[in-house]
Design an enzyme around this catalytic site. Sequence first.
Site, PDB file in Angstrom:
ATOM      1  N   ILE A  16       0.888  -1.165   0.000  1.00 28.47           N
ATOM      2  CA  ILE A  16       0.000   0.000   0.000  1.00 28.47           C
ATOM      3  C   ILE A  16       0.923   1.210   0.000  1.00 28.47           C
ATOM      4  O   ILE A  16       1.853   1.285   0.793  1.00 28.47           O
ATOM      5  CB  ILE A  16      -0.969  -0.026   1.209  1.00 28.47           C
ATOM      6  CG1 ILE A  16      -1.835   1.244   1.272  1.00 28.47           C
ATOM      7  CG2 ILE A  16      -0.250  -0.199   2.534  1.00 28.47           C
ATOM      8  CD1 ILE A  16      -2.962   1.171   2.330  1.00 28.47           C
ATOM      9  N   SER A  17       0.705   2.130  -0.917  1.00 29.66           N
ATOM     10  CA  SER A  17       1.565   3.303  -1.030  1.00 29.66           C
ATOM     11  C   SER A  17       1.472   4.155   0.236  1.00 29.66           C
ATOM     12  O   SER A  17       0.462   4.134   0.933  1.00 29.66           O
ATOM     13  CB  SER A  17       1.150   4.142  -2.236  1.00 29.66           C
ATOM     14  OG  SER A  17       1.149   3.350  -3.400  1.00 29.66           O
ATOM     15  N   SER A  18       2.526   4.919   0.509  1.00 28.89           N
ATOM     16  CA  SER A  18       2.544   5.761   1.705  1.00 28.89           C
ATOM     17  C   SER A  18       1.498   6.870   1.578  1.00 28.89           C
ATOM     18  O   SER A  18       1.134   7.265   0.465  1.00 28.89           O
ATOM     19  CB  SER A  18       3.922   6.384   1.890  1.00 28.89           C
ATOM     20  OG  SER A  18       4.122   7.399   0.927  1.00 28.89           O
TER      21      SER A  18
END
Length: 222
Positions: A68-70
């Site tokens: 999951i992207s930051s």
Amino acid sequence: MSVRYSEVGMTSPRTRIRMAERLRKQGIEDEVVLAAMALIPRHVFVEEALASRAYEDVALPINYGQTISSPWIVARMSELLRNKRNNSLEKVLEIGTGSGYQTTVLTQIANEVYSLERIGPLLTRTRIRLRKLGIRNVYLKHADGIDGLSEFSPFDGIMLTAVIPKIPEVLLGQLAAGGRIVFPKGSEQQYLCIIDHTPEGFVETILDEVRFVPILPGIINR
Ligand code: SAH
């Protein structure tokens, strides 16, 4: 569009508001994006064991070797896609649904969201998650996203959440006039990149250095 949540503690609305304030200090200016980030319960999109870390500014694992992207990347890419407009985007295509967190942010800034994911089991979990949250303006499809989704094109925004060396012609063809593609470009070295569909043609701009998993071909069923 409302998002249902009932959690308290480490994962409470206050924690999210603090995250949004941090993003503002880090340079995110778009109020619509900041409001979406303050609203959406990010911990719901990560494994339970990682829930307490969901509001830190880090990418986290979501199974099947994906991440999951930051929060910062999600906010930055969403802001770039909105491109300072006053109204909502009409139709947006996302390639790489993953956990569905970025997808959910998109449902707050666009009227219709279409999202493609190649890993079947990942998409199944995300489908359940989005249904529980009461998100309705989204169409999810198990597909190799590299050819886009011509039957619903043109899109006024296209976002790729996995890195690619070059945007294929077929995707450019699904971008409405005035529309924008936001994606990580490269392979070893990667940069956030935007392509604007202007009256003079497609104009590419290279921005921040980033780190993403690659776009891969084909679909995985289980
Ligand atoms: N926005 C997601 C990012 C997940 S990582 C999140 O924040 O959770 C990138 C995702 O792109 C992975 O789930 C990966 O399976 C997917 N992906 C990679 N290549 C793809 C392709 N060709 N078509 C569709 N999805 C793809």
